[in-house]
Design a protein around this motif. Structure first.
Motif, mmCIF file in Angstrom:
data_model
loop_
_atom_site.group_PDB
_atom_site.id
_atom_site.type_symbol
_atom_site.label_atom_id
_atom_site.label_comp_id
_atom_site.label_asym_id
_atom_site.label_seq_id
_atom_site.Cartn_x
_atom_site.Cartn_y
_atom_site.Cartn_z
ATOM 1 N N HIS A 1 0.923 -1.020 -0.027
ATOM 2 C CA HIS A 1 0.185 -0.107 -0.027
ATOM 3 C C HIS A 1 0.957 1.382 0.033
ATOM 4 O O HIS A 1 0.275 2.462 -0.023
ATOM 5 C CB HIS A 1 -0.881 0.155 1.199
ATOM 6 C CG HIS A 1 -1.952 -0.923 1.147
ATOM 7 N ND1 HIS A 1 -2.739 -1.477 0.022
ATOM 8 C CD2 HIS A 1 -2.680 -1.708 1.991
ATOM 9 C CE1 HIS A 1 -3.559 -2.301 0.331
ATOM 10 N NE2 HIS A 1 -3.649 -2.662 1.532
ATOM 11 N N LEU A 2 2.107 1.179 -0.120
ATOM 12 C CA LEU A 2 3.052 2.348 0.222
ATOM 13 C C LEU A 2 2.623 3.395 -0.924
ATOM 14 O O LEU A 2 2.640 4.660 -0.347
ATOM 15 C CB LEU A 2 4.560 1.836 -0.071
ATOM 16 C CG LEU A 2 5.565 2.823 0.115
ATOM 17 C CD1 LEU A 2 5.352 3.795 1.587
ATOM 18 C CD2 LEU A 2 6.935 2.505 0.022
ATOM 19 N N ALA A 3 2.681 2.975 -2.031
ATOM 20 C CA ALA A 3 2.545 4.084 -3.042
ATOM 21 C C ALA A 3 1.051 4.908 -3.082
ATOM 22 O O ALA A 3 1.088 5.877 -3.054
ATOM 23 C CB ALA A 3 2.399 3.356 -4.617
ATOM 24 N N ASP A 4 0.103 4.264 -2.789
ATOM 25 C CA ASP A 4 -1.241 4.621 -2.628
ATOM 26 C C ASP A 4 -1.177 5.595 -1.085
ATOM 27 O O ASP A 4 -1.809 6.902 -1.278
ATOM 28 C CB ASP A 4 -2.241 3.669 -2.377
ATOM 29 C CG ASP A 4 -2.610 3.059 -3.837
ATOM 30 O OD1 ASP A 4 -2.155 3.842 -4.753
ATOM 31 O OD2 ASP A 4 -3.230 1.962 -3.501
ATOM 32 N N ALA A 5 -0.613 5.094 -0.072
ATOM 33 C CA ALA A 5 -0.539 5.847 1.074
ATOM 34 C C ALA A 5 0.535 7.263 0.849
ATOM 35 O O ALA A 5 0.088 8.154 1.636
ATOM 36 C CB ALA A 5 0.141 4.917 2.137
ATOM 37 N N LEU A 6 1.582 6.929 0.163
ATOM 38 C CA LEU A 6 2.343 8.018 -0.020
ATOM 39 C C LEU A 6 1.586 9.341 -0.662
ATOM 40 O O LEU A 6 1.762 10.336 -0.415
ATOM 41 C CB LEU A 6 3.760 7.682 -0.845
ATOM 42 C CG LEU A 6 4.894 7.540 0.017
ATOM 43 C CD1 LEU A 6 5.898 7.125 -0.809
ATOM 44 C CD2 LEU A 6 5.359 8.657 1.142
ATOM 45 N N ALA A 7 0.838 9.101 -1.669
ATOM 46 C CA ALA A 7 0.246 9.915 -2.395
ATOM 47 C C ALA A 7 -0.888 10.842 -1.487
ATOM 48 O O ALA A 7 -1.239 11.943 -1.540
ATOM 49 C CB ALA A 7 -0.745 9.276 -3.588
ATOM 50 N N LEU A 8 -1.656 9.939 -0.498
ATOM 51 C CA LEU A 8 -2.194 10.438 0.464
ATOM 52 C C LEU A 8 -1.703 11.431 1.656
ATOM 53 O O LEU A 8 -1.971 12.499 1.874
ATOM 54 C CB LEU A 8 -3.032 9.317 1.121
ATOM 55 C CG LEU A 8 -4.404 9.745 1.632
ATOM 56 C CD1 LEU A 8 -5.480 10.140 0.482
ATOM 57 C CD2 LEU A 8 -4.884 8.255 2.139
ATOM 58 N N PHE A 9 -0.539 10.794 1.933
ATOM 59 C CA PHE A 9 0.353 11.513 2.812
ATOM 60 C C PHE A 9 0.995 12.657 2.285
ATOM 61 O O PHE A 9 0.773 13.875 2.951
ATOM 62 C CB PHE A 9 1.586 10.638 3.161
ATOM 63 C CG PHE A 9 2.646 11.029 4.151
ATOM 64 C CD1 PHE A 9 2.284 10.582 5.611
ATOM 65 C CD2 PHE A 9 3.486 11.407 3.870
ATOM 66 C CE1 PHE A 9 3.350 10.795 6.469
ATOM 67 C CE2 PHE A 9 4.678 11.815 4.890
ATOM 68 C CZ PHE A 9 4.330 11.609 6.227
ATOM 69 N N ALA A 10 1.330 12.854 0.967
ATOM 70 C CA ALA A 10 1.720 14.117 0.477
ATOM 71 C C ALA A 10 0.505 15.125 0.036
ATOM 72 O O ALA A 10 0.772 16.225 0.685
ATOM 73 C CB ALA A 10 2.362 13.674 -1.050
ATOM 74 N N GLU A 11 -0.788 14.593 0.010
ATOM 75 C CA GLU A 11 -1.797 15.595 -0.286
ATOM 76 C C GLU A 11 -1.917 16.122 1.042
ATOM 77 O O GLU A 11 -2.147 17.290 1.343
ATOM 78 C CB GLU A 11 -2.994 15.035 -0.757
ATOM 79 C CG GLU A 11 -4.001 15.642 -0.608
ATOM 80 C CD GLU A 11 -5.451 15.201 -1.591
ATOM 81 O OE1 GLU A 11 -4.975 14.317 -2.395
ATOM 82 O OE2 GLU A 11 -6.413 15.783 -1.433
ATOM 83 N N THR A 12 -1.927 15.500 2.126
ATOM 84 C CA THR A 12 -2.057 15.750 3.567
ATOM 85 C C THR A 12 -1.181 16.933 4.000
ATOM 86 O O THR A 12 -1.410 17.900 4.461
ATOM 87 C CB THR A 12 -2.258 14.573 4.673
ATOM 88 O OG1 THR A 12 -3.096 13.782 3.981
ATOM 89 C CG2 THR A 12 -2.606 15.253 5.913
ATOM 90 N N LEU A 13 0.196 16.631 3.535
ATOM 91 C CA LEU A 13 1.066 17.509 3.891
ATOM 92 C C LEU A 13 1.235 18.630 3.090
ATOM 93 O O LEU A 13 1.615 20.015 3.460
ATOM 94 C CB LEU A 13 2.555 16.937 4.065
ATOM 95 C CG LEU A 13 3.043 16.385 5.425
ATOM 96 C CD1 LEU A 13 4.176 15.651 4.994
ATOM 97 C CD2 LEU A 13 3.329 17.501 6.219
#
Lengths: 459, 459
Positions: free
Chosen positions: B115-127
């Motif tokens: 799930h890393l790629a999907d989670a990173l996309a979300l993480f980046a949007e959040t930040l």
């Protein structure tokens, strides 16, 4: 960087297979059961000793005894006092910790492989030859009484205590706090401590789990050396009463005058950990109130803004622990929040959850599974639970498949079988002047009022 | 089992070599620094983003702003609200967490590799694209104010707050709580949140650490994809005032009427994390009050039974955090316990510790070292600290040797250089009627009395 490197970008795909570490069981010559998970990632080992000495062994009027016995282990042995013990563990780069939960006494340490033999010798002495010095018992009792006093000033602690009191039959050990009440703790004597220790801390009833940088053969040899002389057959099994308090749904308001907030617990007796519906109930509870995106949290926190958070859980024990919904809300929202909790419990039983809700819950549980068992301490704790609850050795290997095989129909049936709206105890710690009227108007059951100590008002 | 198996008993020997995981540094095209520790034990990855947005960036009168900005990140982005964000993280089997400490803002998650790629996309949007919705800001402010109120009712929280107030110069940010006071939090506006975010959350000042089942190349590619469009040069450095409050040793009694216990803090301004004496000071403090078997704990807890525990610490920050001795004792033991603390500080400066004390401290620190970095989260946090404090890349590889090379002379010199008895602030939260007289009789410095809010009495 050049765009060429994008060619190496990994694509999301199937999860790499994750496997819970292999483990083996052995039996020591004196009857101690050994479970070893050799995990050689790092030169460290976690040791957990599980004894059949949980709080269910507390005699009536001595509630808190098992907790106190576990805490007293570190206070001295035949050959050294508590200070020397702590110092010697510290010198080995570790510390000894022990506590009792409802079912068992648990002692543990995590230590580097190079210090394992020395630390095990110390660990064994602490467990098998405690001296229970009277001065330390008085100190620990005073400490415990101060904690109990503190806990009772916190609405959260009081709410949990009152929930158990109203949910279980008076003769159930579960009706009273694990750490005991003030009168029970005050009554505990050195003789009580010695008697519980002698009756329940015995080689025959003990399992030692080791996870980390050690082979099964080495673990067995080290334990024969350190624990080999300990004796005692398995203690008598304890008949645990987990009966509910009799009667239909009731509402209990415990006074916290002028409280701007109410602590709410909505609860009934749940099911034992070993129940065949465990996975269905776990998924069902995740959707109801176990996750952030659960129905109860979204309803109370996001939709209605009654609270910063609300959750539900099944508290798993060998016997039937409680099912509890917990939240804290502004006083004026007490009845409305309670109504929403009851509505969500009813909805869970009356219609199937959506496939999307199911997938969210199961993919969360499946996704966090490998993250849970990263440390030797977590692996050892998981194996200790396997032993305590009598789970199958294949439990961890089949966990994800078991979670993923749960269907929306399973969830509906689990809710219908294991949520009991008609038996709920609704417990509110708050200001009766503010909350009693609206709660009565809810028509959720007869409302009784109690003082801050939990004694009925007007009786 | 037969005794033959004893032949396989492992002998204690030299520790197997432990090595902190290898890591590499890279720079993204937009200036983000990347640190990657590929650790392939389990299919999981921890991601930590460190931004130059700690509480030292709070404007005067807006203390608590950096903490609030970090908490607000999860409350919504340009494309989704906080509920949807939390739900999507949960669906990926993870959760986003963020906070600010004194020096930096820290956001993190641990997720399975799949799930890393999907989670990173979300993480980046959040930040990088937070929307800071006004309703959520008001909710978080109310939550924070309730927490502050709660904290002030606990003597421990009040003691820490008052300690900082009396130790630092009034113009130092460190003189006021990290999460701010009630007036400051109430004053925070949406504009304040936006301004701090814009000024301090910038690609140029951000480091992302990834530890776990990912290669450096894959990490770089994933981050270019998710964080690549984020802009902003490094924010201006902040001149942190860590000056002490002027004057010689003083005693401050903050009223908690009828308190049966006193909370005691004995403190002065310490040294920055990057100080060349770091290892000597760490070993010195371990002997003084950092371990269970430290002098202060053995004196106050074991020898005199004044308390359940006493400890000292250097609170490490980029600038000079405080050195603090903390304990709680029965009111009547307040002056005696304070006298013993002062005596232990003096003794540390006047004579060398024994070789045995030195070995205990260094072998403890060396022994727990591999246990500390068992998880990807712990490894990533350690690497984030390396970046935050500007430590050398060899820091972890040389840690044990650096600890073990400290001598008793080093410890004595470190105590003489970095413990300042004449500058101490002795802060007591307790009952003035009970403690003020005995504290004055100690002759440890002029005694001033304060009300429960910390305002001087009689002025």
């Amino acid at each position: 960087m050049s765009t060429a490197s994008f060619a190496t970008r990994p694509l999301p795909g199937e999860p790499r297979p994750y496997a819970f570490p292999r483990f083996e069981r052995r039996t020591l010559s004196n009857g101690i059961t050994l479970v070893v998970a050799p995990v050689h990632r790092l030169p460290i080992v976690t040791v957990i000793a599980v004894t059949d000495a949980g709080s269910v062994a507390d005699p009536l009027g001595r509630e808190g005894l098992a907790s106190l016995v576990a805490a007293m282990l570190a206070e001295g042995t035949a050959s050294m006092d508590g200070e020397m013990l702590a110092l010697r563990f510290e010198r080995l780069g570790t510390s000894f910790s022990a506590y009792a939960d409802w079912d068992v006494g648990v002692a543990s340490m995590t230590v580097t492989r190079s210090h394992l033999a020395d630390a095990l010798a110390l660990f064994a002495e602490t467990l098998t030859a405690p001296s229970f010095p009277a001065r330390e018992l008085e100190r620990l009792k005073a400490e415990r009484l101060a904690e109990l006093l503190q806990l009772r000033t916190e609405p959260r602690g009081l709410a949990d205590e009152m929930m158990a009191h109203f949910v279980y039959a008076p003769e159930s050990r579960f009706a009273r706090p694990m750490a005991g009440g003030a009168a029970a703790v005050e009554a505990i004597t050195a003789r009580d401590v010695g008697e519980l220790y002698t009756a329940r801390y015995r080689a025959g009833g003990t399992t030692i789990v080791m996870a980390g940088d050690v082979s099964t053969d080495d673990a067995l040899a080290l334990l024969e050396e350190s624990f080999g002389v300990w004796g005692g057959s398995a203690p008598a099994p304890i008949a645990v009463v987990d009966a509910p308090s009799p009667g239909a749904r009731t509402v209990h308001v415990v006074t916290k005058a002028d409280a701007p907030q109410s602590e709410i617990r909505v609860a009934h007796v749940g099911i034992p950990r070993i129940h065949p519906d465990y996975f269905r109930v776990t998924v069902m509870n995740a959707v109801l109130g176990g996750l952030f995106s659960s129905r109860i949290n979204l309803n109370l926190r996001e939709r209605n803004a009654y609270t910063y958070g609300a959750r539900s859980e099944f508290d798993w024990r060998r016997a039937a622990g409680p099912f509890v919904v917990s939240t804290a809300v502004a006083s004026e929202a007490t009845a409305a929040a309670t109504r929403e909790i009851l509505a969500e419990i009813d909805r869970m039983r009356s219609e199937p959850i959506t496939e999307e809700e199911l997938t969210l819950a199961t993919s969360y549980m499946s996704g966090v599974f490998p993250i849970r068992y990263e440390t030797t301490a977590a692996i050892a704790t998981a194996l200790a639970n396997l032993v305590v609850y009598g789970l199958d050795d294949s439990y961890f290997d089949t966990y994800r498949a078991n979670i993923e095989s749960v269907t929306t129909t399973d969830v509906l049936e689990a809710a219908q079988r294991h949520l009991h709206p008609e038996r709920l105890r609704i417990v509110v710690i708050g200001d009766p002047a503010e909350v009693a009227g609206p709660l009565a108007a809810l028509d959720a059951g007869p409302v009784s009022l109690y003082d801050a100590e939990g004694s009925p008002l007007g009786s």
